[in-house]
Each structure stands twice: as structure tokens, then as C-alpha cells.
Scaffold this motif. Structure first.
Motif, PDB file in Angstrom:
ATOM      1  N   GLY B  76       0.793  -1.228   0.000  1.00 38.58           N
ATOM      2  CA  GLY B  76       0.000   0.000   0.000  1.00 38.58           C
ATOM      3  C   GLY B  76       0.823   1.274   0.000  1.00 38.58           C
ATOM      4  O   GLY B  76       0.285   2.364   0.164  1.00 38.58           O
ATOM      5  N   THR B  80       2.784   0.354  -6.973  1.00 38.73           N
ATOM      6  CA  THR B  80       2.051   0.005  -8.189  1.00 38.73           C
ATOM      7  C   THR B  80       1.406   1.249  -8.790  1.00 38.73           C
ATOM      8  O   THR B  80       1.411   1.437 -10.011  1.00 38.73           O
ATOM      9  CB  THR B  80       0.983  -1.061  -7.879  1.00 38.73           C
ATOM     10  OG1 THR B  80       1.651  -2.223  -7.391  1.00 38.73           O
ATOM     11  CG2 THR B  80       0.187  -1.421  -9.102  1.00 38.73           C
ATOM     12  N   THR B  81       0.884   2.097  -7.940  1.00 35.65           N
ATOM     13  CA  THR B  81       0.253   3.330  -8.437  1.00 35.65           C
ATOM     14  C   THR B  81       1.261   4.156  -9.234  1.00 35.65           C
ATOM     15  O   THR B  81       0.939   4.680 -10.305  1.00 35.65           O
ATOM     16  CB  THR B  81      -0.303   4.143  -7.256  1.00 35.65           C
ATOM     17  OG1 THR B  81      -1.171   3.299  -6.499  1.00 35.65           O
ATOM     18  CG2 THR B  81      -1.067   5.354  -7.741  1.00 35.65           C
TER      19      THR B  81
HETATM   20  N1  LIG Z   1      -7.925   1.959  -8.111  1.00 34.47           N
HETATM   21  C1  LIG Z   1      -7.800   2.375  -6.833  1.00 34.47           C
HETATM   22  N2  LIG Z   1      -8.833   2.957  -6.199  1.00 34.47           N
HETATM   23  C2  LIG Z   1      -8.710   3.390  -4.928  1.00 34.47           C
HETATM   24  N3  LIG Z   1      -7.591   3.275  -4.199  1.00 34.47           N
HETATM   25  C3  LIG Z   1      -6.526   2.706  -4.767  1.00 34.47           C
HETATM   26  C4  LIG Z   1      -6.565   2.225  -6.112  1.00 34.47           C
HETATM   27  N4  LIG Z   1      -5.364   1.707  -6.420  1.00 34.47           N
HETATM   28  C5  LIG Z   1      -4.612   1.852  -5.319  1.00 34.47           C
HETATM   29  N5  LIG Z   1      -5.297   2.445  -4.328  1.00 34.47           N
HETATM   30  C6  LIG Z   1      -4.781   2.789  -2.986  1.00 34.47           C
HETATM   31  O1  LIG Z   1      -3.554   3.447  -3.159  1.00 34.47           O
HETATM   32  C7  LIG Z   1      -2.639   3.041  -2.159  1.00 34.47           C
HETATM   33  C8  LIG Z   1      -1.360   2.560  -2.828  1.00 34.47           C
HETATM   34  O2  LIG Z   1      -1.620   1.354  -3.525  1.00 34.47           O
HETATM   35  P1  LIG Z   1      -0.542   0.621  -4.409  1.00 34.47           P
HETATM   36  O3  LIG Z   1      -1.240  -0.481  -5.115  1.00 34.47           O
HETATM   37  O4  LIG Z   1       0.164   1.615  -5.221  1.00 34.47           O
HETATM   38  O5  LIG Z   1       0.424   0.020  -3.328  1.00 34.47           O
HETATM   39  P2  LIG Z   1       1.724  -0.889  -3.511  1.00 34.47           P
HETATM   40  O6  LIG Z   1       2.860  -0.130  -2.979  1.00 34.47           O
HETATM   41  O7  LIG Z   1       1.812  -1.357  -4.905  1.00 34.47           O
HETATM   42  O8  LIG Z   1       1.399  -2.080  -2.539  1.00 34.47           O
HETATM   43  P3  LIG Z   1       1.628  -3.656  -2.703  1.00 34.47           P
HETATM   44  O9  LIG Z   1       2.968  -3.952  -2.150  1.00 34.47           O
HETATM   45  O10 LIG Z   1       0.550  -4.233  -1.844  1.00 34.47           O
HETATM   46  O11 LIG Z   1       1.461  -4.006  -4.136  1.00 34.47           O
HETATM   47  C9  LIG Z   1      -3.339   2.003  -1.325  1.00 34.47           C
HETATM   48  O12 LIG Z   1      -3.810   2.629  -0.173  1.00 34.47           O
HETATM   49  C10 LIG Z   1      -4.482   1.556  -2.181  1.00 34.47           C
HETATM   50  O13 LIG Z   1      -5.576   1.194  -1.388  1.00 34.47           O
END
Ligand SMILES: Nc1ncnc2c1ncn2[C@@H]1O[C@H](COP(=O)(O)OP(=O)(O)OP(=O)(O)O)[C@@H](O)[C@H]1O
Ligand SMILES: [Mg+2]
Lengths: 288, 357
Positions: B76, B80-81
Motif C-alpha cells: 500500500g 504500483t500506483t
Molecule cells: N484503483 C484504486 N482505487 C482506490 N484506491 C486505490 C486504487 N489503487 C490503489 N489504491 C490505494 O492506493 C494506495 C497505494 O496502492 P498501491 O497499489 O500503489 O500500493 P503498492 O505499494 O503497490 O502495494 P503492494 O505492495 O501491496 O502491491 C493504497 O492505499 C491503495 O488502497
């Protein structure tokens, strides 16, 4: 350490020119994948024959005793083009399930992020489904001699073309539904729900005239009616039907006492196919 | 509107890059940045907000060409974002980003033609063979027809899967499938390869193999690699690491420099008389801390100095432990938390992960 020799990188192998050729190649590739997957799913091939055959024999023989024979032409023969249509419709609609499947298994993403036109992806999918459904419908023709329906080479060609048109319209409809539905179960439920009413209300299984007015109305606004009727028309045209039979099992759709010409029926089907194609493409809009 | 090489601009670029400059389709293909030093990725105050959630907050960084750059952060954190924005799959709500010189907002198609992307979740067609999956990709990414076979051979070799090329992907292990995905990401000779958690759910041996693959790609194909991970040990392979937490970059440097920032090595002694040892070592100018049942000595290079420290202690010693800061300490230092929280759920086999969305 960050200045690794970039010169080691091979020249880019990207064909940057010829946009049209590239999109055609994409359509062909997506189509090919559908065919490969279809040929690998043996059970799916078999299962999609079972239902139409069941309908042909149970409904065909059952109704023949009830309806009787008019000048050597019976209900089995009448319903045969409808059964072929049914095989096409079922296969075409369910071919779109591969999109839901692709979504579930992630492959849809691989396609959607690629630098290609969404339209090419949808068209490739639709043509794949169309090919498969046309194939299934055409294989049904082997049952024709069994129930006394004559086939001529020209008829087979005509049937294949009409099947392909019908299949294309229904595949695009299926893809459109699949583009809006995220879950596998959802797609199956929706399709099971619409499939039978769709087939029954198209007049695939009964003649279109002499219907109660509400049913006549529904069949006239139902696009599938205009795909089934031409198929029946070309089949009946070579059956040497005595006038009494031709009157009893009439083909053609009449609206306000007006008989629609064959080409206008085909035009209606093409128009619907195009509408669903556009809707299906727009259904795969960019995320976010 | 079509091909618009401005001529002058292309001359400044390194020779090997010249093949990728001609843009086409309806989008302006010219790179926005024509300065001599061009970064593989340049991000300025990039933000992404999902309603109330600020998934990425004003992140800025640059990635050099040919660099292996890692985003390290817990679940989180926004990894990925960030990748999704850089790959034009999601629109930033603030800031700018250029990938291989193309603006992600204004030239998304050009960006996507110049990158390879391996998602966190598997995206292979299980019902096709390895080779068929690659061929499909080759067509979608416009690899010229006569080069497809050669290129497939090459990427399969890079990940050591030639022997399985005719097998259905459904018969692959999770690690093999993952490596095939990396091969696929490289098939169209991208300038930058994005790998979102490439080693997720893999055993340590397979992870090591994967890293060999990645480093080989960099040295043999000169590709820039941007990857995310939450495994500390593998972030070590990266040239530079950005530690991301709650959507912000809290530290960015090479693994060694990050460790140096956290502090020195420590030598922990358990002795018969800790107070006396403390006093003795202090006399010799050591920086120490006397604890309940041990003495901690802070030194530049623990392993080299440990014998000298023992000699200076002048008391019977029952145990010695030399500790060098690792990335866990780095992470703890910058975020105040351990990264190793609740990752058990990530050890899913590949086919389970397919159902996560
Ligand atoms: N499509 C979406 N709609 C709403 N919130 C989102 C969306 N995509 C991601 N988030 C939120 O954005 C935040 C970052 O998510 P992200 O997927 O980028 O994390 P991450 O670093 O890739 O984590 P992980 O190691 O679990 O893959 C999280 O709080 C997630 O809930
Ligand atoms: Mg993630």
C-alpha cells in the motif's frame, strides 16, 4: 555503476511505419488466438452440439406428430434452419466469455496496455467468435440428410455467409456484454437469462405469421428475427415445397402487411452488428 | 501530424537511441526533452489521489539510462500506483513524468511503445504455449515479422526457458511463468523495463535466478530497469533505491550510502563486568553505550576492529556480535517501522494470485 554500456542495446526492433498493416496483423493475431484456444477446448466443442441436437430430435419429432405433414414437408424440416441458427447463436454469444475469462486471468491487461487500437482487439475477438460459431452451425448441416433436407453446394455457401453474419452480430453483442461485466458468474447468468428468450422470440422454432399480436410485435422488434429468416428462406428455396407447405410454413417477415425484402433484413442485421461493435469497442475505454 | 522528427534534435542523442525517435500515429512523437543529458525516467512532484486516499504524494526522482532502480516499500505504499502512472495506465492527479523522453500525459502511445511492463499479477495466457504467448506479444508491439523468431529465441535464452518453449504455460511453475513474463516484457526491445514485484511469491533460489536474468538483461540489452519490491535483500541488487512509504519517498540513494546514513557498525560484547569494560574502552577513545547486560561499541568497521576491541576490554568476554546495518535497519530508520509485517499472504502460488484483482 549506473553508466552501463548502453551501446550494448540492440537496435530497436519496432516497425514504426505502416499503421494499417500493423492493425491488420493485430486483428489476425487476436483471431488466431481464439481459434487455437477453441481447438484446444475439446469439451466445449462437443457440449455446444448437444443442445441443438436435442432440440432437433425431441422438438422436431415431438411436434411433427402434433402438427402433421403438409405435402411431404414436416415440422422437423421446418425447424432445421432454426436449429442451425440456435447452434450459431449459442456458440457466438458464449465465445465472448473468453473475454471475461481473459479478464479473470489477467491476459486482458496484456492486450489493453499494448500500443494498439482497441478496435483491432475487439474486431479480432469478434471475428474469432464468428469463425467458431459459423463452423459449429455449418457442422450441423451433416444432420440435414437424416431429416430429409436437401443441400446443394450453392445453398451451403449461402448458409455459411448468413451464419457468419448472424454470428458476427451476436459475437459483438456478447463482447459488448462482456466489456461491461467483470465477473464470470455474472456473464453466465446474464447470458443464460437472455439466450432462450432471444432464441424463442426470434421465430427460430415457429412460423412468424398467425402469431398473437403481442408476440408478433416482439418478434418484429427483435433483431435476431431478421438473421434467422433469411437462413430459413434460402434453405426452403431449394426444398421443392408443394404450395400448401409453402403457405403453411411461410418465410419472410411482414410488417403492417408489408413483406420485407431479403436484402433489407440483411441490412438490419448488419446495422445491429455495427452498433454492437461500436458499443463493444467503447466498452473497453481506458482505465481511470 | 504524423512522423515529425525535427532533425536537429535527433542528432544530440546517443547513436543507439536513434532508431526509436520516429513517432507516428496521431500523436506527436518527438521527445519533449532535447537536452544533452537525458534521463530514462524523470518525475516531478507526481501525485495520485483516489478520492480521500493520496496513494502517491508529490514524488520526484530521476532514473539514469541503464540503471537498475528499485522502489522499496511495504504494502500500500504506492509502488504500483507510481508504475501505473509511468506506464500511462492511470492519469496523475498532479505533477509530470517523462519516460524515455516522452510525456506520460501528452504522448501516452509513444511511452507505451518504448517500455516493457511486467505486472504484479500474472498476465500470461495459460492455454497457449510459451512461444505462442511471445508471438502474440511480438505482433501487438510491432516487432517486424522477419525478426520475430530470432527475438523469441533470444529472450527465451535470456531467461533460460528454451527447452520449454513449446509447452503450455499452464504446465509452468510460478517461477517459470514469472520469468517468461519478464522475457515477454523484453521481447520488443524496450528502452525501459518496468517490473512490479517481479519476485513475488517465489522461493529464494528462483528469486536469485530472476535477479541473474534481470542483471543480464541490463548488461546485454542495455535496458533501464525500474522495479518495485518489498524484499530488502533483493533491493541490494539495485544501483539505487527509493524507499517509499505512505506515498512519499523518504530516502533515495545507493544501498551502501543508505546504510551509511543509518549509522556505523556496532560490536556488542557480553562480558563478566560490563561497567568495567565500558570504562576501559572509553579510555581508548571508543564511542560506547553500556546496557543492562551488554556493551555496545560504535565503530566504522566492526569486523576489522573487533580483535582490538576485545584486547582493549581486558575482561573475560562470553560473547561478541558484530552488526552491520542492513536495509532492514535503513527502512526502520527512515520510516520508524519494520518492513517485515504480515507478508505471509503474499507467498501465494501463481494460480491463486490470478484471482486477485
Ligand atoms: N484503483 C484504486 N482505487 C482506490 N484506491 C486505490 C486504487 N489503487 C490503489 N489504491 C490505494 O492506493 C494506495 C497505494 O496502492 P498501491 O497499489 O500503489 O500500493 P503498492 O505499494 O503497490 O502495494 P503492494 O505492495 O501491496 O502491491 C493504497 O492505499 C491503495 O488502497
Ligand atoms: Mg503493488
Amino acid at each position: 555503476m549506473t553508466t552501463t554500456n548502453i551501446s550494448a542495446r540492440p537496435a530497436r526492433l519496432v516497425d514504426e511505419h505502416n499503421y494499417v498493416r500493423h492493425e491488420l496483423r493485430t486483428i489476425q493475431m487476436v483471431w488466431r488466438r481464439e481459434i487455437i484456444r477453441f481447438l484446444r477446448a475439446r469439451t466445449r466443442i462437443l457440449s455446444s452440439f448437444v443442445q441443438p441436437i436435442l432440440f432437433l430430435f425431441v422438438l422436431g419429432y415431438g411436434m411433427t406428430t402434433l402438427v402433421g405433414t403438409t405435402g411431404g414437408f414436416d415440422f422437423k424440416k421446418f425447424v432445421f434452419p432454426g436449429i442451425v441458427s440456435m447452434a450459431v447463436v449459442t456458440t457466438a454469444i458464449f465465445s465472448a466469455i473468453s473475454i471475461v475469462w481473459d479478464r479473470e486471468f489477467g491476459f486482458l491487461r496484456e492486450m489493453l496496455v499494448a500500443p494498439v487500437n482497441r478496435g483491432s482487439l475487439v474486431l479480432g475477438k469478434a471475428l474469432g467468435g464468428t469463425t467458431i460459431a459459423t463452423l459449429q452451425g455449418t457442422i450441423m448441416l451433416v444432420l440435414a440428410p437424416l431429416i430429409g433436407v436437401h443441400l446443394t453446394p450453392l445453398l451451403v455457401v449461402e448458409v455459411i455467409l448468413l451464419e457468419a453474419l448472424m454470428a458476427f452480430g451476436l459475437t459483438t453483442f456478447g463482447v459488448f456484454v462482456a466489456s461491461r461485466i467483470q465477473k464470470m458468474e455474472g456473464f453466465q447468468v446474464v447470458m443464460q437469462l437472455v439466450l432462450f428468450p432471444m432464441i424463442f422470440l426470434s421465430g427460430a422454432l415457429f412460423p412468424l405469421d398467425g402469431l398473437p399480436s403481442w408476440l408478433a410485435f416482439i418478434t418484429r422488434i427483435h433483431p435476431l428475427t431478421y438473421a434467422v429468416d433469411p437462413l430459413r428462406h434460402v434453405v426452403f428455396a431449394v426444398q421443392n415445397m408443394p404450395p400448401a407447405a409453402a403457405a403453411r410454413f411461410a418465410t419472410g417477415v411482414t410488417i403492417f402487411g408489408h413483406l420485407l425484402p431479403l436484402w433489407s433484413e440483411i441490412g438490419i442485421v448488419i446495422a445491429f452488428a455495427m452498433i454492437f461493435l461500436v458499443l463493444a469497442i467503447s466498452g473497453f475505454g481506458r482505465p481511470d | 501530424m504524423t512522423s515529425n522528427e525535427s532533425g536537429d534534435g535527433t542528432k544530440n542523442k546517443p547513436a543507439s537511441r536513434s532508431g526509436s525517435t520516429s513517432g507516428h500515429s496521431l500523436e506527436v512523437g518527438n521527445r519533449t526533452d532535447e537536452s544533452p543529458k537525458r534521463y530514462a525516467i524523470e518525475v516531478k512532484s507526481l501525485s495520485k489521489r483516489y478520492g480521500e486516499i493520496e496513494a502517491v504524494k508529490e514524488v520526484s526522482f530521476r532514473v539514469d539510462q541503464g540503471e537498475v532502480f528499485a522502489f522499496l516499500g511495504p504494502n500500500g505504499a504506492g509502488k504500483t500506483t507510481t508504475i501505473r502512472m509511468l506506464c500511462t495506465l492511470s492519469k496523475p492527479t498532479g505533477g509530470t513524468a517523462e519516460v524515455d523522453g516522452f510525456d506520460v500525459l501528452r504522448q501516452p502511445n509513444a511511452v507505451r511503445r518504448h517500455i516493457g511492463l511486467v505486472f504484479q499479477e500474472p498476465t500470461l495466457d495459460q492455454q497457449l504455449t510459451a512461444e505462442e504467448n511471445l508471438r502474440f506479444h511480438a505482433v501487438l508491439y510491432r516487432v517486424p515479422r522477419h525478426q520475430v523468431e530470432e527475438r523469441i529465441d533470444r529472450v527465451l535464452k535470456l531467461v533460460d526457458l528454451q527447452a520449454r518453449r513449446k509447452d503450455l504455460v499452464s504446465t509452468f511453475s510460478g517461477g517459470m511463468a514469472r520469468r517468461l513474463e519478464i522475457a515477454r516484457g523484453m521481447l520488443h526491445t524496450p528502452a525501459i523495463l518496468f517490473l512490479d514485484e517481479p519476485t513475488i511469491g517465489l522461493d529464494p533460489q528462483t528469486r536469485a535466478l530472476m535477479w541473474e536474468d534481470v542483471l543480464r538483461l541490463r548488461s546485454e540489452e542495455g535496458v533501464t530497469i525500474f522495479l518495485t519490491t518489498h524484499y530488502m535483500d533483493e533491493a541490494e541488487y539495485a544501483d539505487r533505491i527509493a524507499i517509499i512509504d505512505h506515498g512519499s519517498i523518504v530516502a533515495l540513494d545507493s544501498p551502501n550510502n543508505l546504510k551509511k546514513m543509518v549509522g556505523s557498525d556496532t560490536v556488542e560484547l557480553v562480558t563478566a563486568d560490563n561497567k568495567l569494560v565500558g570504562a576501559n574502552l572509553e579510555q581508548h577513545g571508543y564511542n560506547i553505550k553500556v546496557g543492562e547486560d551488554n556493551v555496545t561499541v560504535f565503530v566504522e568497521n566492526g569486523e576489522e576492529q573487533v580483535t582490538q576491541i576485545i584486547a582493549h576490554a581486558q575482561v573475560a568476554i562470553s560473547s561478541v556480535r558484530v552488526h552491520r546495518p542492513d536495509l532492514d535497519d535503513v527502512f526502520l530508520h527512515f520510516t520508524g517501522r519494520e518492513i517485515r509485517e504480515g507478508h505471509a499472504e503474499r507467498a501465494f502460488p501463481m494460480h491463486f494470485m490470478a484471482f486477485r484483482r
